[in-house]
Design a protein around this motif. Structure first.
Motif, PDB file in Angstrom:
ATOM      1  N   ILE A 115      38.929  49.826  71.990  1.00 58.00           N
ATOM      2  CA  ILE A 115      38.448  50.854  72.922  1.00 58.00           C
ATOM      3  C   ILE A 115      39.622  51.737  73.322  1.00 58.00           C
ATOM      4  O   ILE A 115      40.701  51.257  73.664  1.00 58.00           O
ATOM      5  N   ILE A 116      39.377  53.035  73.242  1.00 56.84           N
ATOM      6  CA  ILE A 116      40.386  54.016  73.637  1.00 56.84           C
ATOM      7  C   ILE A 116      39.902  54.654  74.927  1.00 56.84           C
ATOM      8  O   ILE A 116      38.779  55.165  74.996  1.00 56.84           O
ATOM      9  N   ILE A 117      40.745  54.592  75.962  1.00 63.26           N
ATOM     10  CA  ILE A 117      40.366  55.204  77.238  1.00 63.26           C
ATOM     11  C   ILE A 117      41.084  56.542  77.331  1.00 63.26           C
ATOM     12  O   ILE A 117      42.308  56.605  77.319  1.00 63.26           O
ATOM     13  N   GLY A 118      40.306  57.628  77.396  1.00 62.33           N
ATOM     14  CA  GLY A 118      40.863  58.981  77.466  1.00 62.33           C
ATOM     15  C   GLY A 118      40.462  59.801  76.256  1.00 62.33           C
ATOM     16  O   GLY A 118      40.951  59.574  75.150  1.00 62.33           O
ATOM     17  N   GLY A 119      39.557  60.752  76.466  1.00 56.04           N
ATOM     18  CA  GLY A 119      39.029  61.556  75.363  1.00 56.04           C
ATOM     19  C   GLY A 119      39.758  62.871  75.174  1.00 56.04           C
ATOM     20  O   GLY A 119      39.146  63.930  75.088  1.00 56.04           O
ATOM     21  N   GLY A 120      41.092  62.787  75.128  1.00 58.42           N
ATOM     22  CA  GLY A 120      41.881  63.997  74.875  1.00 58.42           C
ATOM     23  C   GLY A 120      42.496  63.968  73.492  1.00 58.42           C
ATOM     24  O   GLY A 120      42.077  63.203  72.616  1.00 58.42           O
ATOM     25  N   ALA A 121      43.518  64.792  73.292  1.00 57.04           N
ATOM     26  CA  ALA A 121      44.159  64.931  71.984  1.00 57.04           C
ATOM     27  C   ALA A 121      44.654  63.589  71.451  1.00 57.04           C
ATOM     28  O   ALA A 121      44.333  63.195  70.321  1.00 57.04           O
ATOM     29  N   ALA A 122      45.434  62.863  72.267  1.00 56.94           N
ATOM     30  CA  ALA A 122      46.016  61.597  71.807  1.00 56.94           C
ATOM     31  C   ALA A 122      44.925  60.574  71.495  1.00 56.94           C
ATOM     32  O   ALA A 122      45.007  59.852  70.496  1.00 56.94           O
ATOM     33  N   GLY A 123      43.902  60.524  72.328  1.00 57.38           N
ATOM     34  CA  GLY A 123      42.813  59.559  72.138  1.00 57.38           C
ATOM     35  C   GLY A 123      42.073  59.773  70.833  1.00 57.38           C
ATOM     36  O   GLY A 123      41.854  58.831  70.051  1.00 57.38           O
ATOM     37  N   LYS A 146      36.304  48.899  58.926  1.00 56.15           N
ATOM     38  CA  LYS A 146      35.451  47.857  59.508  1.00 56.15           C
ATOM     39  C   LYS A 146      35.540  47.759  61.039  1.00 56.15           C
ATOM     40  O   LYS A 146      34.721  47.122  61.676  1.00 56.15           O
ATOM     41  N   TYR A 147      36.545  48.400  61.634  1.00 59.47           N
ATOM     42  CA  TYR A 147      36.672  48.323  63.094  1.00 59.47           C
ATOM     43  C   TYR A 147      35.549  49.083  63.794  1.00 59.47           C
ATOM     44  O   TYR A 147      35.199  50.190  63.399  1.00 59.47           O
ATOM     45  N   LYS A 148      35.035  48.472  64.855  1.00 62.07           N
ATOM     46  CA  LYS A 148      34.066  49.171  65.702  1.00 62.07           C
ATOM     47  C   LYS A 148      34.870  49.779  66.860  1.00 62.07           C
ATOM     48  O   LYS A 148      35.525  49.060  67.629  1.00 62.07           O
ATOM     49  N   ILE A 149      34.846  51.102  66.957  1.00 61.89           N
ATOM     50  CA  ILE A 149      35.740  51.821  67.890  1.00 61.89           C
ATOM     51  C   ILE A 149      34.939  52.706  68.841  1.00 61.89           C
ATOM     52  O   ILE A 149      33.976  53.362  68.429  1.00 61.89           O
ATOM     53  N   ALA A 150      35.375  52.738  70.102  1.00 55.30           N
ATOM     54  CA  ALA A 150      34.761  53.660  71.070  1.00 55.30           C
ATOM     55  C   ALA A 150      35.846  54.407  71.842  1.00 55.30           C
ATOM     56  O   ALA A 150      36.925  53.882  72.090  1.00 55.30           O
ATOM     57  N   ILE A 151      35.530  55.650  72.187  1.00 55.31           N
ATOM     58  CA  ILE A 151      36.386  56.441  73.090  1.00 55.31           C
ATOM     59  C   ILE A 151      35.622  56.586  74.405  1.00 55.31           C
ATOM     60  O   ILE A 151      34.471  57.043  74.410  1.00 55.31           O
ATOM     61  N   LEU A 152      36.268  56.192  75.495  1.00 54.06           N
ATOM     62  CA  LEU A 152      35.645  56.358  76.825  1.00 54.06           C
ATOM     63  C   LEU A 152      36.300  57.549  77.526  1.00 54.06           C
ATOM     64  O   LEU A 152      37.520  57.634  77.620  1.00 54.06           O
ATOM     65  N   GLU A 153      35.490  58.462  78.024  1.00 53.98           N
ATOM     66  CA  GLU A 153      36.001  59.658  78.713  1.00 53.98           C
ATOM     67  C   GLU A 153      35.335  59.764  80.083  1.00 53.98           C
ATOM     68  O   GLU A 153      34.111  59.652  80.185  1.00 53.98           O
ATOM     69  N   ARG A 154      36.135  59.981  81.130  1.00 56.65           N
ATOM     70  CA  ARG A 154      35.542  60.003  82.486  1.00 56.65           C
ATOM     71  C   ARG A 154      34.778  61.306  82.751  1.00 56.65           C
ATOM     72  O   ARG A 154      33.856  61.357  83.543  1.00 56.65           O
ATOM     73  N   GLY A 155      35.179  62.401  82.103  1.00 54.57           N
ATOM     74  CA  GLY A 155      34.503  63.685  82.319  1.00 54.57           C
ATOM     75  C   GLY A 155      33.247  63.817  81.485  1.00 54.57           C
ATOM     76  O   GLY A 155      32.907  62.925  80.711  1.00 54.57           O
ATOM     77  N   LYS A 156      32.548  64.959  81.636  1.00 52.83           N
ATOM     78  CA  LYS A 156      31.348  65.107  80.809  1.00 52.83           C
ATOM     79  C   LYS A 156      31.678  65.778  79.475  1.00 52.83           C
ATOM     80  O   LYS A 156      30.851  65.849  78.579  1.00 52.83           O
ATOM     81  N   GLU A 157      32.933  66.258  79.360  1.00 55.12           N
ATOM     82  CA  GLU A 157      33.360  66.898  78.114  1.00 55.12           C
ATOM     83  C   GLU A 157      34.626  66.241  77.605  1.00 55.12           C
ATOM     84  O   GLU A 157      35.489  65.839  78.393  1.00 55.12           O
ATOM     85  N   VAL A 158      34.761  66.152  76.294  1.00 48.80           N
ATOM     86  CA  VAL A 158      36.011  65.634  75.714  1.00 48.80           C
ATOM     87  C   VAL A 158      36.902  66.820  75.314  1.00 48.80           C
ATOM     88  O   VAL A 158      36.439  67.960  75.213  1.00 48.80           O
TER      89      VAL A 158
END
Length: 402
Positions: A8-16, A29-41
């Motif tokens: 899990i990656i926290i932060g939907g910006g450039a680095a994320g 094979k990895y199951k990956i998610a990006i979590l972003e606190r805002g409504k836009e990445v």
């Protein structure tokens, strides 16, 4: 609900995004998610470089590139030897984005639109089936035996590895402090100086190549200096603000700025030149004849500040006036009272202490299976595409390591 992921990656910006894409490309094979606190990445990518996205800088030698980082110079040498600006250009080319170099070395997509970079990232995450979950404000993270548990405002997640790319988010820094990390307190970097002074009052838009120093300190920088309606800006000033971020914060942004309008010319050289000009151009008006490669309006203003009237000829100028003029040209003293933020590209100095990160893997030395990239760590650069390059390099190294 309890969602399980490998990473899990926290932060939907450039680095994320860059980290997520690189991991997924290397291991499907990895199951990956990006979590972003805002409504836009990717919202910071959208506004960066005036909406054009300054992707990187055309500086291809790691030992030269690190010199643009007031914090992180030593630590980034190894990482930049693994993934540098040239690798960034190639990566984007392979993903359908062509970059171009501008005269000052900054690099942008040939479309001149940050949307190109955003589209590239979104397309890649869709293709690689990376989940992008918005409006997920992380409330807590904690480590169980061999996995992480993340609570957000609406969900609970579990994962093997966690990657933090949250920029200068104080809430996340606080969580990390509670988990044993040290945070170097954030202060602004990249700002302009507020100066009220009759010498520059009506010269908004005038620019000169100058060397600037903070009086009574070792802080010094050179580069184009731009006079604005609130004071001084331009690359030279921004450079000084980046290198002096902590020291100027401690001074509460009140200090004396010494400006050498002739860049590196010293007082004695300047005075000799002025004496010579007095001999050769004795019939000419001083205010109208500027002998230096120098904005005319600024010359007129500095001659006036040296007690030289508009009607005075070179032949009639006194030695005292020439000394004053040489002083104004090579060591003009200006009172700085406060700062202004530079455009929307707000950068902070501060973040996770660099001693607590393994720069071969970008993994925390304190919390196994936790990785860090981008501005969350105490690394920042001057303006010109360098902060993005740090994000790309960190993301690449994490992907290699994982």
């Amino acid at each position: 609900m309890n969602s399980k992921y490998d990473i899990i990656i926290i932060g939907g910006g450039a680095a994320g995004f860059f980290t997520a894409i690189n991991i997924a490309e290397k291991n499907k094979k990895y199951k990956i998610a990006i979590l972003e606190r805002g409504k836009e990445v990717l919202s910071k990518v959208r506004v960066s470089g005036g909406g054009r996205c300054n992707v990187t800088h055309a500086c291809f030698i790691p030992n030269d590139l690190v010199k643009y980082y007031p914090r992180g110079e030593r630590e980034l040498k190894g990482p930049f030897n693994q993934f540098c600006s040239g690798d960034t250009i190639e990566w984007f080319e392979n993903h359908g984005v062509e970059l171009k170099i501008e005269d000052d070395g900054r690099m942008f997509p040939t479309t001149d639109s940050s949307q190109t970079i955003i589209d590239c990232f979104i397309k890649a995450t869709e293709k690689l089936k990376i989940d992008i979950l918005t409006l997920q404000s992380v409330q807590s993270i904690f480590q169980k035996e061999n996995s992480w548990k993340i609570d957000t405002n609406s969900d609970t997640f579990q994962c093997q590895k966690i990657i933090l790319t949250t920029g200068s988010n104080t809430k996340v820094w606080e969580m990390l402090t509670n988990l044993g990390h040290t945070i170097v307190p954030p202060v602004p970097s990249l700002f302009t100086f507020n100066i009220k002074d009759s010498r520059i009052k009506d010269l908004m838009g005038v620019s000169a190549l100058a060397t600037v120093k903070v009086k009574g300190s070792n802080l010094k920088a050179s580069g184009p200096l731009l006079i604005t309606h609130w004071g001084m800006s331009g690359p030279g000033i921004l450079r000084l603000s980046a290198w002096g971020a902590r020291e100027l914060f401690d001074k509460n942004y009140h200090f004396t700025l010494q400006v050498n309008w002739l860049n590196e010319t010293i007082f004695e050289e300047c005075l000799d030149e002025l004496k010579e000009l007095k001999e050769v151009n004795n019939k000419k008006l001083i205010s109208k004849f500027c002998p230096f490669d120098f904005p005319k309006r600024l010359w007129e203003s500095l001659t006036f500040a040296s007690g030289i009237s508009n009607e005075l000829k070179w032949a009639d100028v006194s030695k005292k006036q020439l000394i004053l003029l040489a002083e104004q040209l090579t060591n003009g003293q200006f009172q700085v009272n406060g700062k202004s933020t530079f455009k929307e590209e707000f950068v902070t100095a501060g973040g996770i202490d660099l001693k607590e990160i393994n720069f071969k893997t970008m993994e925390s030395k304190i919390l196994p299976n936790l990785y860090l990239a981008g501005e969350i760590v105490n690394i920042d650069a001057i303006t010109g595409g360098f902060n993005f390059q740090n994000a790309w390099t960190g993301g690449f190294i994490i992907s290699e390591s994982i």
